[in-house]
Design an enzyme around this catalytic site. Structure first.
Site, short mmCIF file in Angstrom:
data_model
loop_
_atom_site.label_atom_id
_atom_site.label_comp_id
_atom_site.label_asym_id
_atom_site.label_seq_id
_atom_site.Cartn_x
_atom_site.Cartn_y
_atom_site.Cartn_z
N GLU A 1 0.21 -1.14 -2.62
CA GLU A 1 -0.74 -0.02 -2.60
C GLU A 1 -0.77 0.71 -3.93
OE1 GLU A 1 -2.74 0.30 -0.23
OE2 GLU A 1 -1.79 -0.87 1.35
N HIS B 1 2.43 -3.13 1.95
CA HIS B 1 1.99 -3.46 3.31
C HIS B 1 2.20 -4.96 3.54
CE1 HIS B 1 -0.54 0.18 4.58
NE2 HIS B 1 0.21 -0.13 5.62
N CYS C 1 1.49 5.24 7.38
CA CYS C 1 1.92 4.59 6.12
C CYS C 1 1.41 5.37 4.91
CB CYS C 1 1.42 3.15 6.06
SG CYS C 1 2.30 2.09 7.22
N1 PCA Z 1 1.91 0.48 9.80
C1 PCA Z 1 1.14 1.65 10.10
C2 PCA Z 1 2.14 2.74 10.42
C3 PCA Z 1 3.43 2.04 10.61
C4 PCA Z 1 3.23 0.68 10.11
O1 PCA Z 1 4.09 -0.18 9.99
C5 PCA Z 1 0.16 2.04 8.97
O2 PCA Z 1 -0.32 1.14 8.27
O3 PCA Z 1 -0.13 3.21 8.78
#
Ligand code: PCA
Length: 199
Positions: free
Chosen positions: A84, A171, A147
């Protein structure tokens, strides 16, 4: 030589996801860091709760003053690992978090800057994942759920503390697209690449 403390966090279950590969990766790293011996690795699985995860991230920055804070989470709709670029000061929860909280159109931190750019070297992180044999790309949005709130808060806390911490977010796609063993190898490579003084 000590390169400093590196904090790596993952998330527990949320929504329909009883298993979260980011938690599995964090547990694997905790059991076997596999990074430069000079790195003190602190791992933690955060609850997928806006209130508790953001509070805990602030504590982790204050407690450890890490050189790197790398948060991991699951992106259910992606097929490759993504690094990100930015955390934004906005929440729009499409589902409730694990505390049954569903904030909509509110800031992560009232009065905070609109956004914080990730301070890890995103290109190095991607190169490191690819070097470990795992496809990776940049992402311009960590979403508007927990997240993103954790990424924004980590960057916000590091800036407020005036700490030298660089922070970022990876991610992971579902394990069907990236098995946990491969994700763990990629995250180890990313941590090594981001840690000053590490080979
Ligand atoms: N993914 C979610 C919240 C927790 C996770 O593992 C997100 O992308 O916000």
């Amino acid at each position: 030589m000590t390169s400093g403390t590196v904090v790596v966090t993952g998330f527990g279950p949320f929504g329909t996801h009883a298993e979260n590969p980011s938690a599995d990766v964090v547990r694997a790293l905790g059991a076997d860091p596999g990074v430069d011996a000079g790195v003190r690795l602190v791992t933690e699985v955060l609850p997928t709760s806006f209130a508790r995860a953001t509070a805990r991230v602030r504590e982790l920055v204050a407690e450890h003053e890490p050189v790197v804070l790398l948060a991991l989470g699951l992106a259910e709709d992606r097929t490759v690992l993504t690094v990100e670029r930015v955390g934004v000061n906005l929440v729009d929860a499409r589902i409730p978090d694990v505390d049954d909280d569903r904030p909509v159109d509110v800031p992560v931190r009232p009065g905070g800057p609109d956004a914080h750019l990730a301070t890890i070297d995103v290109r190095s992180a991607i190169a490191a994942a690819r070097g470990a044999g795992v496809e990776a790309t940049t992402s311009a949005s960590a979403g508007l759920f927990v997240c993103n709130a954790v990424l924004y808060t980590a960057l916000d806390a590091a800036r407020e503390a005036g700490a030298d911490t660089v922070a970022g977010f990876v991610h992971l796609p579902p394990a069907g697209h990236l098995p946990v063993g491969d994700a763990t190898r990629a995250v180890r490579a990313i941590v090594s690449a981001l840690t000053p003084g590490a080979p």
